[in-house]
Enzyme design. Structure first.
Site, short mmCIF file in Angstrom:
data_model
loop_
_atom_site.label_atom_id
_atom_site.label_comp_id
_atom_site.label_asym_id
_atom_site.label_seq_id
_atom_site.Cartn_x
_atom_site.Cartn_y
_atom_site.Cartn_z
N CYS A 205 0.85 -1.21 0.05
CA CYS A 205 0.04 -0.02 0.09
C CYS A 205 0.94 1.36 0.05
O CYS A 205 1.02 1.81 0.84
CB CYS A 205 -0.73 0.01 1.07
N GLY A 207 0.99 4.08 -1.72
CA GLY A 207 0.49 5.60 -1.72
C GLY A 207 1.61 6.31 -2.76
O GLY A 207 1.98 6.00 -3.40
N ALA A 208 2.11 7.52 -1.90
CA ALA A 208 3.11 8.30 -2.81
C ALA A 208 4.44 7.95 -2.67
O ALA A 208 5.35 8.37 -2.93
CB ALA A 208 2.69 9.60 -2.56
N GLY A 209 4.60 6.99 -1.54
CA GLY A 209 5.82 6.18 -1.54
C GLY A 209 6.83 6.49 -0.43
O GLY A 209 8.08 6.34 -0.79
N LYS A 211 7.45 5.53 2.51
CA LYS A 211 7.90 4.39 3.10
C LYS A 211 8.76 3.73 2.09
O LYS A 211 9.86 3.09 2.50
CB LYS A 211 6.97 3.56 3.90
N ASP A 229 -0.07 0.14 -5.29
CA ASP A 229 -1.43 0.88 -4.82
C ASP A 229 -2.28 0.75 -5.97
O ASP A 229 -2.02 0.70 -7.23
CB ASP A 229 -0.84 2.20 -4.61
N ASP A 277 1.14 -1.01 4.84
CA ASP A 277 0.92 -0.16 5.69
C ASP A 277 -0.76 0.20 4.95
O ASP A 277 -0.76 1.06 4.23
CB ASP A 277 1.72 1.04 4.94
N CYS A 330 -1.43 3.77 11.09
CA CYS A 330 -1.55 4.82 11.77
C CYS A 330 -2.39 5.23 12.61
O CYS A 330 -3.19 5.97 12.44
CB CYS A 330 -1.05 6.23 10.77
#
Length: 388
Positions: A205, A207-209, A211, A229, A277, A330
């Site tokens: 997961c 997202g915009a990267g 992690k 993603d 994530d 989170c």
């Protein structure tokens, strides 16, 4: 703008934020930026003051306010100089009627406070503090770059911390890709993956990267790093970020929500490590997005929990024997943390828990929980499992 006009501007902005929160629309930071984009005559001091007033009011109200004025009155209740600016002058808010109700104070809506209590979250008021600015040194570019002044070492291996108002994006270290903005807790969850050069690692997961870039640095660009993603727009933000960071071993894979295995079939049983994530309520990020607590509903929370369970099951198919699966949210709620970890182990007897040891956080079920109150980080739950 006069001080009183700034208060009225903040009230106008709050009305937009409240309307968007009820409709699950745009976040507060975007609304505030758009509001000022249409009012270019406002100076930088005006923008900063209005933004601070608006966020101060958002943090002060537990339940979603009826109006922006009611939210600002909550702040003015304990701030006589601010209350005096409600004077009815030109561009100022109307005088306060003693019988006029202010919005309710508190940390979160009642149902959400109950969930936090059931999850034994200590110091929930810390969730509404201003967050510091944390950065990660990008070891692909420099092991010890010339950091801007004001940095203090954090507990993350390559992490440093600045005061909240630091404008790090204008620094040479940031512009050159030598540092990335990343919360200390987020950095620690990446360290739990223990990605190594030469491995095959999947960020399910991505997202915009954020992690993903930390994992690429840990792998020293050696091996295969797959960033996946289902959100095309977010995933498309990763390649330019990777280029700036000097990360060359990243491959992006666009997933079809609920049909992820169609794109992931080539990776079944091939990964040394998979990071999940997962989408979540974001209760651990209220310091940065305080209005998010007004948007969340119990139905949405249940939906997030179901998505997390499903993604964990998908991820399990990708890991080779002896490989690692790291689950991160989170969130501070057990339904998105300890309960998920326990449920995964119950569904998958061929896996064992490998609870990480971190320089911060407290044990929670089969994982670790980081919180603003205990650790000064965003709120996170992280668990690690090993395939037998």
């Amino acid at each position: 703008m006069t001080p009183a006009a700034r208060v009225q501007a903040a009230i106008d902005v709050l009305d937009l934020v409240i309307e968007a929160a009820r409709a699950n629309g745009a976040p507060a930071d975007r609304l505030i930026s758009e509001w000022f984009r249409a009012r270019r005559w406002a100076g930088s001091g005006d923008r900063r003051a209005v933004r601070e007033l608006a966020y101060r009011a958002i943090r002060a109200c537990g339940e979603i306010p009826e109006t922006g004025r009611a939210a600002m009155l909550r702040v003015a209740t304990d701030d006589a100089p601010l209350a005096a600016l409600f004077d009815g002058s030109r561009h100022a808010p109307a005088p306060i009627d003693p019988a006029e109700p202010a919005a309710a104070a508190g940390v979160a809506p009642e149902w959400l406070m109950r969930r936090l209590f059931e999850s034994e979250v200590e110091g929930p008021e810390a969730l509404l503090d201003r967050a510091p600015l944390d950065v990660r040194v990008n070891t692909l570019k420099a092991a010890s770059p010339d950091l801007p002044e004001g940095a203090e070492k954090s507990v993350a291996a390559h992490g440093w911390r600045y005061p909240p108002e630091t404008r790090i994006e204008q620094s040479a270290a940031y512009l050159s890709g030598m540092i990335e903005v990343q919360d200390t807790g987020s950095q620690l969850t990446c360290e739990v993956v223990a990605a190594r050069p030469g491995e095959t690692v999947i960020d399910l997961c991505a997202g915009a990267g954020g992690k993903t870039l930390a994992l690429a640095a840990a792998m020293d660009n050696a091996g295969t790093l797959v960033a996946c993603d289902a959100d095309r727009a977010r995933l498309q933000r990763l390649p330019p970020r990777a280029e700036r960071a000097g990360a060359t071993n990243i491959r992006t894979v666009l997933l079809d929500a609920n049909r992820e295995m169609q794109a992931l079939q080539p990776f079944v049983g091939a990964a040394d490590a998979v990071l999940v994530d997962a989408p979540c309520s974001g209760t651990g990020t209220w310091r940065r997005n305080p209005e998010a607590r007004w948007r969340l509903t119990e139905k949405q929370l249940d939906r997030y929990a179901a998505i997390q369970s499903r993604l964990l099951d998908v991820a399990a198919t990708l890991v080779k024997p002896g490989g690692r699966l790291v689950f991160v949210t989170c969130s501070l709620l057990d339904v998105e943390g300890a309960d998920q970890a326990q449920g995964f182990l119950a569904r998958h007897p061929d896996w064992r828990s490998d609870r990480p040891v971190l320089p911060a956080g407290t044990a929670r079920g089969q994982g670790m929980r980081l919180s603003p109150f205990h650790d000064g980080t965003d709120g996170f739950f992280v668990a690690r499992f090993v395939r037998l």
